[in-house]
Scaffold this active site. Structure first.
Site, PDB file in Angstrom:
ATOM      1  N   ASP A   1      16.565  28.954  -6.816  1.00  0.00           N
ATOM      2  CA  ASP A   1      15.208  29.213  -5.818  1.00  0.00           C
ATOM      3  C   ASP A   1      15.538  28.539  -4.575  1.00  0.00           C
ATOM      4  O   ASP A   1      16.160  27.492  -4.312  1.00  0.00           O
ATOM      5  CB  ASP A   1      14.119  28.566  -6.424  1.00  0.00           C
ATOM      6  CG  ASP A   1      13.189  28.884  -7.796  1.00  0.00           C
ATOM      7  OD1 ASP A   1      13.981  29.850  -8.007  1.00  0.00           O
ATOM      8  OD2 ASP A   1      12.475  28.328  -8.217  1.00  0.00           O
TER       9      ASP A   1
ATOM     10  N   ASP B   1       3.273  36.182 -12.834  1.00  0.00           N
ATOM     11  CA  ASP B   1       3.337  34.822 -12.960  1.00  0.00           C
ATOM     12  C   ASP B   1       1.713  34.375 -13.389  1.00  0.00           C
ATOM     13  O   ASP B   1       0.988  34.741 -12.495  1.00  0.00           O
ATOM     14  CB  ASP B   1       3.651  34.303 -11.549  1.00  0.00           C
ATOM     15  CG  ASP B   1       4.931  34.762 -11.226  1.00  0.00           C
ATOM     16  OD1 ASP B   1       5.818  34.782 -12.261  1.00  0.00           O
ATOM     17  OD2 ASP B   1       5.459  34.955  -9.906  1.00  0.00           O
TER      18      ASP B   1
END
Length: 246
Positions: free
Chosen positions: A8, A129
């Site tokens: 990330d 998500d």
């Protein structure tokens, strides 16, 4: 079963967040390309990358770091974060990204997903998500009123390569994957589903290899690798032996 190590990106650095909160970021490596090489050396075969700043900004923000990773490793890279139009999809695929992940735009602009998946078969994934079952967008800053299953079903015949399903409540907290919700999603659609959020230990690998999880295409692992809670060699050996037995 593919185990995807996650990188990330925030401010050009390799970080992990807790529950998607940018204020709760831990920097694990200042050099994402070096981290990508380390994962390749450990034997991983597919890299999962998210441009966190891009997810909030709605456009690529860590392009330099992504391009450095693409040069550093030969394994395929799937990339999400800030991919909201066809031009961005095309730009990343042209630069060597194997598969782009469309998240926010999958909720707000489903035709983008359909068009991209039709133009680039097998190279477009959808990132869903979920927070309490509802899909979050804009880098998880906003929660929509639709469920992951509702959105996934929109793309049943679109040629989408995979659905990446993340349980936000578990993400970065090492509480274990939410396999119940992920398997339920996988059994309700024909698109391959990848589990994400909360991967904690070798027990998650074992759970992924159980017969009940046979419909899952893989899982994403982040903090457990960086913290040393998951031995990559042991995890990959377990997956390989299960594949050989099958």
């Amino acid at each position: 079963m593919i185990l995807f190590p996650a990188i990330d990106l925030k401010n050009g650095q390799c970080v992990r967040l807790e529950q998607g909160d940018m204020a709760r970021a831990t920097v694990f490596n200042l050099d994402p390309a070096a981290q990508a090489r380390a994962f390749a050396a450990q034997g991983f075969e597919y890299l999962h990358v998210v441009d966190l700043d891009g997810a909030f900004a709605g456009k690529p923000m860590n392009a330099q770091a992504v391009e450095a990773m693409l040069k550093a490793v030969t394994m395929p890279v799937q990339l999400g974060g800030g991919i909201r139009d066809l031009r961005t999809v095309e730009a990343w695929l042209d630069k060597g990204v194997a598969r782009v992940i469309i998240g926010t735009a999958a909720v707000r602009d489903p035709e983008l997903v359909r068009g991209a998946a039709k133009k680039y078969p097998g190279r477009v994934a959808v990132g869903l998500d979920a927070r309490d079952g509802k899909v979050a967008v804009q880098g998880w800053a906003e929660t929509s009123e639709v469920t992951a299953l509702e959105i996934a079903r929109r793309f049943e015949d679109a040629g989408v390569a995979a659905i990446i399903f993340t349980d936000i409540a578990r993400d970065g907290l090492l509480k274990g994957l939410n396999l119940e919700a992920t398997i339920a999603l996988a059994e309700s659609i024909s698109i391959p589903v990848i589990a994400s959020g909360g991967f904690a230990s070798i027990d998650d690998v074992k759970a992924l290899l159980e017969p009940r999880a046979k419909k899952l295409a893989g899982a994403i692992v982040g903090r457990a690798l960086y913290d040393g809670r998951l031995d990559p060699d042991a995890a990959l050996k377990l997956i390989r032996s299960a594949s050989a037995a099958a």
